[in-house]
Design a protein around this motif. Structure first.
Motif, PDB file in Angstrom:
ATOM      1  N   VAL A 101       0.722  -1.255   0.040  1.00 38.51           N
ATOM      2  CA  VAL A 101      -0.165  -0.067  -0.036  1.00 38.51           C
ATOM      3  C   VAL A 101       0.768   1.287   0.076  1.00 38.51           C
ATOM      4  CG1 VAL A 101      -1.997  -1.125   1.023  1.00 38.51           C
ATOM      5  CG2 VAL A 101      -0.242  -0.061   2.510  1.00 38.51           C
ATOM      6  N   GLY A 102       2.194   1.188  -0.003  1.00 44.46           N
ATOM      7  CA  GLY A 102       2.997   2.317   0.030  1.00 44.46           C
ATOM      8  C   GLY A 102       4.398   1.929   0.596  1.00 44.46           C
ATOM      9  N   ALA A 103       5.413   3.044   0.748  1.00 43.48           N
ATOM     10  CA  ALA A 103       6.674   2.846   1.242  1.00 43.48           C
ATOM     11  C   ALA A 103       6.967   3.764   2.325  1.00 43.48           C
ATOM     12  CB  ALA A 103       7.426   2.945   0.074  1.00 43.48           C
ATOM     13  N   ILE A 104       7.903   3.311   3.102  1.00 45.95           N
ATOM     14  CA  ILE A 104       7.962   4.160   4.288  1.00 45.95           C
ATOM     15  C   ILE A 104       9.627   4.485   4.434  1.00 45.95           C
ATOM     16  CG2 ILE A 104       8.218   4.266   6.915  1.00 45.95           C
ATOM     17  CD1 ILE A 104       5.665   2.969   6.942  1.00 45.95           C
ATOM     18  N   ASP A 105      10.167   5.551   4.655  1.00 48.78           N
ATOM     19  CA  ASP A 105      11.496   5.930   4.794  1.00 48.78           C
ATOM     20  C   ASP A 105      11.641   7.245   5.747  1.00 48.78           C
ATOM     21  OD1 ASP A 105      14.353   5.615   4.723  1.00 48.78           O
ATOM     22  OD2 ASP A 105      14.190   6.201   2.477  1.00 48.78           O
ATOM     23  N   GLY A 106      13.021   7.393   6.185  1.00 53.08           N
ATOM     24  CA  GLY A 106      12.967   8.509   6.825  1.00 53.08           C
ATOM     25  C   GLY A 106      13.845   9.653   6.089  1.00 53.08           C
ATOM     26  N   THR A 107      13.748  10.809   6.443  1.00 47.32           N
ATOM     27  CA  THR A 107      14.778  11.939   5.803  1.00 47.32           C
ATOM     28  C   THR A 107      14.985  12.913   6.814  1.00 47.32           C
ATOM     29  OG1 THR A 107      15.299  13.399   4.053  1.00 47.32           O
ATOM     30  CG2 THR A 107      13.017  13.415   5.262  1.00 47.32           C
TER      31      THR A 107
ATOM     32  N   GLY B 122      26.530  15.181  10.782  1.00 45.59           N
ATOM     33  CA  GLY B 122      26.951  16.527  11.735  1.00 45.59           C
ATOM     34  C   GLY B 122      25.811  17.524  11.509  1.00 45.59           C
ATOM     35  N   TYR B 123      24.520  17.219  11.106  1.00 43.28           N
ATOM     36  CA  TYR B 123      23.469  18.291  11.162  1.00 43.28           C
ATOM     37  C   TYR B 123      22.555  18.048  12.595  1.00 43.28           C
ATOM     38  CZ  TYR B 123      24.734  18.714   6.218  1.00 43.28           C
ATOM     39  OH  TYR B 123      25.455  19.028   5.099  1.00 43.28           O
ATOM     40  N   THR B 124      22.131  19.183  12.970  1.00 38.42           N
ATOM     41  CA  THR B 124      21.041  19.088  13.886  1.00 38.42           C
ATOM     42  C   THR B 124      19.624  18.709  13.462  1.00 38.42           C
ATOM     43  OG1 THR B 124      20.942  21.551  14.030  1.00 38.42           O
ATOM     44  CG2 THR B 124      22.231  20.428  15.651  1.00 38.42           C
ATOM     45  N   THR B 125      18.795  17.849  13.827  1.00 39.32           N
ATOM     46  CA  THR B 125      17.776  17.401  13.205  1.00 39.32           C
ATOM     47  C   THR B 125      16.686  17.663  14.443  1.00 39.32           C
ATOM     48  OG1 THR B 125      17.994  15.153  13.727  1.00 39.32           O
ATOM     49  CG2 THR B 125      18.524  16.245  11.539  1.00 39.32           C
ATOM     50  N   GLY B 126      15.349  17.355  13.927  1.00 33.16           N
ATOM     51  CA  GLY B 126      14.132  17.477  14.952  1.00 33.16           C
ATOM     52  C   GLY B 126      13.905  16.341  15.842  1.00 33.16           C
ATOM     53  N   TRP B 127      14.582  15.482  15.784  1.00 34.64           N
ATOM     54  CA  TRP B 127      14.592  14.168  16.732  1.00 34.64           C
ATOM     55  C   TRP B 127      16.152  13.837  16.895  1.00 34.64           C
ATOM     56  CZ3 TRP B 127       9.985  10.982  17.122  1.00 34.64           C
ATOM     57  CH2 TRP B 127      10.265   9.783  18.124  1.00 34.64           C
ATOM     58  N   GLU B 128      16.147  13.201  18.197  1.00 40.41           N
ATOM     59  CA  GLU B 128      17.699  12.935  18.645  1.00 40.41           C
ATOM     60  C   GLU B 128      18.441  12.280  17.079  1.00 40.41           C
ATOM     61  OE1 GLU B 128      18.533  11.593  22.504  1.00 40.41           O
ATOM     62  OE2 GLU B 128      16.369  11.562  22.849  1.00 40.41           O
ATOM     63  N   GLY B 129      19.492  12.812  16.994  1.00 43.81           N
ATOM     64  CA  GLY B 129      20.151  12.324  15.700  1.00 43.81           C
ATOM     65  C   GLY B 129      20.489  10.945  15.776  1.00 43.81           C
ATOM     66  N   SER B 130      20.786  10.601  16.897  1.00 44.03           N
ATOM     67  CA  SER B 130      21.375   9.057  16.939  1.00 44.03           C
ATOM     68  C   SER B 130      20.351   8.188  16.979  1.00 44.03           C
ATOM     69  CB  SER B 130      22.438   8.996  18.095  1.00 44.03           C
ATOM     70  OG  SER B 130      21.630   9.039  19.232  1.00 44.03           O
ATOM     71  N   VAL B 131      19.024   8.519  16.846  1.00 39.53           N
ATOM     72  CA  VAL B 131      18.035   7.439  17.159  1.00 39.53           C
ATOM     73  C   VAL B 131      17.688   6.686  15.937  1.00 39.53           C
ATOM     74  CG1 VAL B 131      16.210   9.076  16.165  1.00 39.53           C
ATOM     75  CG2 VAL B 131      15.781   7.279  18.149  1.00 39.53           C
TER      76      VAL B 131
ATOM     77  N   ARG C 181      13.128   3.012  15.792  1.00 42.31           N
ATOM     78  CA  ARG C 181      12.535   3.698  16.850  1.00 42.31           C
ATOM     79  C   ARG C 181      11.586   4.682  16.603  1.00 42.31           C
ATOM     80  NH1 ARG C 181      15.621   7.232  21.692  1.00 42.31           N
ATOM     81  NH2 ARG C 181      13.774   7.652  22.810  1.00 42.31           N
ATOM     82  N   VAL C 182      11.879   5.526  15.694  1.00 42.74           N
ATOM     83  CA  VAL C 182      10.762   6.495  15.364  1.00 42.74           C
ATOM     84  C   VAL C 182       9.510   6.046  14.812  1.00 42.74           C
ATOM     85  CG1 VAL C 182      10.590   8.336  13.622  1.00 42.74           C
ATOM     86  CG2 VAL C 182      12.762   8.086  14.446  1.00 42.74           C
ATOM     87  N   LEU C 183       9.677   4.841  14.188  1.00 39.59           N
ATOM     88  CA  LEU C 183       8.323   4.355  13.463  1.00 39.59           C
ATOM     89  C   LEU C 183       7.537   3.596  14.807  1.00 39.59           C
ATOM     90  CD1 LEU C 183       6.640   3.275  11.534  1.00 39.59           C
ATOM     91  CD2 LEU C 183       7.741   1.211  11.090  1.00 39.59           C
ATOM     92  N   ARG C 184       8.443   3.163  15.920  1.00 35.34           N
ATOM     93  CA  ARG C 184       7.857   2.475  16.915  1.00 35.34           C
ATOM     94  C   ARG C 184       7.172   3.297  17.768  1.00 35.34           C
ATOM     95  NH1 ARG C 184      11.717   0.025  18.658  1.00 35.34           N
ATOM     96  NH2 ARG C 184      11.401  -2.172  17.811  1.00 35.34           N
ATOM     97  N   GLU C 185       7.777   4.515  17.864  1.00 34.86           N
ATOM     98  CA  GLU C 185       7.188   5.772  18.554  1.00 34.86           C
ATOM     99  C   GLU C 185       5.913   6.284  17.973  1.00 34.86           C
ATOM    100  OE1 GLU C 185       7.972   7.080  21.593  1.00 34.86           O
ATOM    101  OE2 GLU C 185       9.791   5.835  22.051  1.00 34.86           O
ATOM    102  N   ALA C 186       5.995   6.234  16.793  1.00 33.68           N
ATOM    103  CA  ALA C 186       4.650   6.881  15.980  1.00 33.68           C
ATOM    104  C   ALA C 186       3.564   6.065  16.201  1.00 33.68           C
ATOM    105  CB  ALA C 186       4.972   6.915  14.693  1.00 33.68           C
ATOM    106  N   MET C 187       3.846   4.512  16.003  1.00 29.56           N
ATOM    107  CA  MET C 187       2.815   3.413  16.154  1.00 29.56           C
ATOM    108  C   MET C 187       2.122   3.180  17.688  1.00 29.56           C
ATOM    109  SD  MET C 187       4.508   0.598  13.817  1.00 29.56           S
ATOM    110  CE  MET C 187       3.302  -0.634  14.123  1.00 29.56           C
ATOM    111  N   ASN C 188       3.077   3.546  18.594  1.00 28.51           N
ATOM    112  CA  ASN C 188       2.559   3.502  19.967  1.00 28.51           C
ATOM    113  C   ASN C 188       1.915   4.344  20.573  1.00 28.51           C
ATOM    114  OD1 ASN C 188       3.853   0.834  20.105  1.00 28.51           O
ATOM    115  ND2 ASN C 188       5.657   1.136  20.872  1.00 28.51           N
TER     116      ASN C 188
END
Length: 371
Positions: free
Chosen positions: A158-164, A183-192, A196-203
């Motif tokens: 039904v689709g594709a999932i990826d992060g950017t 080396g960039y600062t991002t809106g979520w902890e950069g090392s995550v 885990r991002v997907l799991r947090e969204a699902m939970n």
């Protein structure tokens, strides 16, 4: 008259003449007669190609967007029409202009530009429930249904999932935690990890994540676990085509990975179009973190709004590779063995999806050999 009074009078006289001289030599910031309103009229009645280059969308889409925002609460003000407010916003997100520069170009103060920018941004974010949502789980995407390389094997996709990663600005004491591997600062902890991002969204119930029902699934890369609702490629197996054949691999799994990658790359191309259209995403300016988040959401809303329009000549389709699959070039890249951490419940889902994985691969390989 005592000396103190004489000194006070001298100071007052000097201050008076200083102010007069300063006023006489001051050059106004806005000296052009081409006001923001005139610029809006010039764009609306000017060349169509120039309009798209400047505002990143056709005129017909712009007019519909203004109508949607008017329904969502945007109003003309004493000095700015809805169209001018929206144009100022689109210039900032489309070209990464600062509010100060926009003020110069539109003949408004920085405060006026900033106020209307924030208002339009919040109103566009308000359109997110209408324009950002799950795919239709009951229909097969045309990209799959109309291509024998994908159908019937991926008919339940039904689709594709990826992060950017999108660079943002956070307080200095938070930067180490938010710095990613590039080396960039991002809106979520950069090392995550992506998983885990997907799991947090699902939970998190507040996100209302659209988990695929039944046998439906999203395509994901090797950063995610192969579990119910999410189909990843084989790990430890060549994934991308390169310039030379690499012998010794499992050809069945390589065929599956090749088609998986070709189909899943649609989401990567979507990210590329999105960031190319809205250049502010290459580095969000120094706004409050909440505003930076809203800018990203607003750009996603605008992208979907444009992709749903028949007036936008942009298609995100899987590229047909020029090489025949009998001569698949295997590159150096393989998918690593390190899977994302999973819970015990997820391990059961992985076993179930693993059986489906293997059956799909066998079917794909058998059909290929018959042809």
């Amino acid at each position: 008259m005592d000396p103190d009074e004489e000194l006070a009078i001298i100071i007052l006289v000097m201050d008076y003449f200083y102010r007069k001289l300063r006023s006489a030599s001051r050059v106004p910031q806005q000296v052009s007669n081409f006001s923001g309103h005139n610029r809006m009229i010039d764009l609306l009645h000017g060349n169509d190609r120039r309009f798209v280059d400047i505002l990143r969308m056709p005129k017909s889409c712009f007019i519909r967007l203004c109508g949607l925002l008017q329904q969502n609460g945007v109003r003309n003000t004493r000095s700015l029409s809805i169209e001018e407010q929206v144009m100022m916003f689109l210039l900032v997100v489309g070209h990464g202009d600062s509010t100060r520069r926009s003020g110069y170009e539109w003949h408004h103060s920085t405060e006026t530009v900033s106020r209307h920018f924030n208002n339009i941004c919040s109103r566009i974010v308000g359109l997110a429930p209408q324009l950002i949502g799950p795919p239709d789980f009951n229909n097969i995407p045309p990209l799959i249904a109309n291509n024998s390389r994908y159908f019937p094997y991926f008919r339940d996709c039904v689709g594709a999932i990826d992060g950017t990663h999108i660079s943002c600005i956070v307080d200095a004491h938070l930067q180490p935690a938010y710095r990613n591997r590039k080396g960039y600062t991002t809106g979520w902890e950069g090392s995550v990890h992506d998983a885990r991002v997907l799991r947090e969204a699902m939970n998190d119930p507040s996100f209302s994540f659209p988990t695929p029902p039944g046998e439906k699934y999203f395509l994901v890369d090797a950063g995610y676990a192969n579990r119910r609702g999410f189909l990843s490629p084989y790990r430890g197996t060549n994934y991308h085509l390169r310039d030379r054949r690499r012998l010794g691999g499992d050809r069945k799994k390589e065929l599956f990975n090749y088609r998986h990658a070709s189909l899943r790359n649609a989401v990567e191309r979507t990210f590329g179009i999105w960031k190319s259209r809205f250049r502010i995403l290459r580095g969000v300016p120094h706004y409050p973190l909440r505003t930076q988040r809203d800018i990203i959401i607003a750009c996603a809303v605008l992208h979907n709004f444009l992709m749903m329009s028949d007036d936008v000549d942009v298609s995100v389709t899987a590229e047909e590779d020029a090489h025949d699959e009998d001569d698949m070039d295997q590159g150096e890249d393989t998918i690593g063995q390190d899977a994302a951490p999973s819970t015990q419940q997820e391990e059961g889902h992985q076993t179930e999806m693993g059986r489906f994985w293997d059956a799909l691969t066998e079917s794909m390989w058998a059909c290929r050999n018959q042809n």
